[in-house]
Design a protein around this motif. Sequence first.
Motif, short mmCIF file in Angstrom:
data_model
loop_
_atom_site.label_atom_id
_atom_site.label_comp_id
_atom_site.label_asym_id
_atom_site.label_seq_id
_atom_site.Cartn_x
_atom_site.Cartn_y
_atom_site.Cartn_z
N LYS A 266 -6.61 -8.12 -2.60
CA LYS A 266 -5.96 -7.52 -1.99
C LYS A 266 -4.73 -6.08 -2.65
N ILE A 269 -6.17 -2.18 -7.04
CA ILE A 269 -7.00 -1.06 -6.34
C ILE A 269 -7.78 -0.42 -7.46
N ARG A 272 -9.34 4.05 -5.38
CA ARG A 272 -8.26 4.36 -4.38
C ARG A 272 -8.11 3.26 -3.13
N ARG A 273 -8.82 2.23 -3.30
CA ARG A 273 -8.77 1.15 -2.39
C ARG A 273 -8.57 -0.23 -3.01
N PRO A 274 -8.10 -1.33 -2.07
CA PRO A 274 -8.36 -2.70 -2.63
C PRO A 274 -9.76 -2.91 -2.80
N SER A 277 -12.07 -4.77 -0.33
CA SER A 277 -13.04 -3.91 0.57
C SER A 277 -14.32 -3.86 -0.02
#
Length: 379
Positions: A266, A269, A272-274, A277
């Motif tokens: 979580k 990164i 640009r996202r954890p 995902s």
Amino acid sequence: MSYALTEEQQLIQQTAREFAQEYVGPVAADIDRTGAHPAEIVQKMAEHDFLGIFMPGEVGGAEAGYLSFALIIEELSRVSGAVASILINHAALAAYTINRWGSYRQKQNYLPALCQGEKLGAFALSEPGAAPGAGEYKVVAAKDGDNYILNGRKCYIANGGVAGVYIVFALTDPEAGAKGMSAFIVDGKTAGLSVARNIEKMGLRGCQSAELVFENVTISADSLLGAEGAGMAVATDAQAVASVAEAAMVVGIAQAAMDDAVKYSKQRIQFRRPIASFPAIQTMLAEMATNIHLARLAVYDAANLIDSGRPFATEAAMLKLFAARIGQSALIDVIQIEGGYGYSQEMVVSRLYRDVKGAVIKASSMDFPEKVIAGALLA
């Protein structure tokens, strides 16, 4: 968790979780780093009745059942596999064996001290370089009047050197091989019993392993557990019981690793996202969670069989087989999820991986659980 635990079991589980966080967590890394025996924590476990949690009340036990013991092992393992291993070898092997196979006098002489933490227990089966009773250093118990005289060596003995009571397996009939093996209770201070060396391990480092030397160790005939020649039956029974606790240990370690991976995924990164995902990460976490859940249910079921006095050897073998697979695969996936950080000593996963390997690699007659399971199916 859908498994129906009683209110008492839930309270014991919560107590063990708080105990692990308060007393074990702050020193878990130091225990692993130094490999020192955590005597103060063992005494604290005694004060919380962990050492005799499933022992009868008449010998100082809490009579809370083996499932309660498994719950304690799981919670301790989430913080320190070494501390959990100390407790397994003490209670599920040494104390259990005396309670299951000992005479009334033996139980009264040894179990109160084991339950209260006055003495730590150990299970001395393994020998250097060969199966018990087969190698150059096999321990032989020669009858001498009302005594037995023990000579030989034992190796990789958990709690070795710090235990006050040893369950020792020795040949009373060397010509008969394993069928001539018997079990004895030996006080740790008996003359002629010494520690040849402490064995440094990759994991579970706070649970000391030692090579023991028996040089004309004289014990009374009253030290015999059960009958002469019953040693392998005693060992197989105790190891099956311990396999359930060891599986609970794997569940606890794997749960701690998965929790760490969830938290990390979580926060980490990428693009640009954890990374949580990403489908590949989610798949690994989902498989991990499923395996841990199923293993936990199997542990609770096997522990219930022990508590109810029903046969459990097949279920214990299934647990050993399944826990070995899911424990190692879970830790490998966690390291993969955490990447270079997971591989570093800075992260707790490094210790968890080393500990889970120790939990599943222990030598025993249950090393080939497939044989036990197949034997039950084909009987």
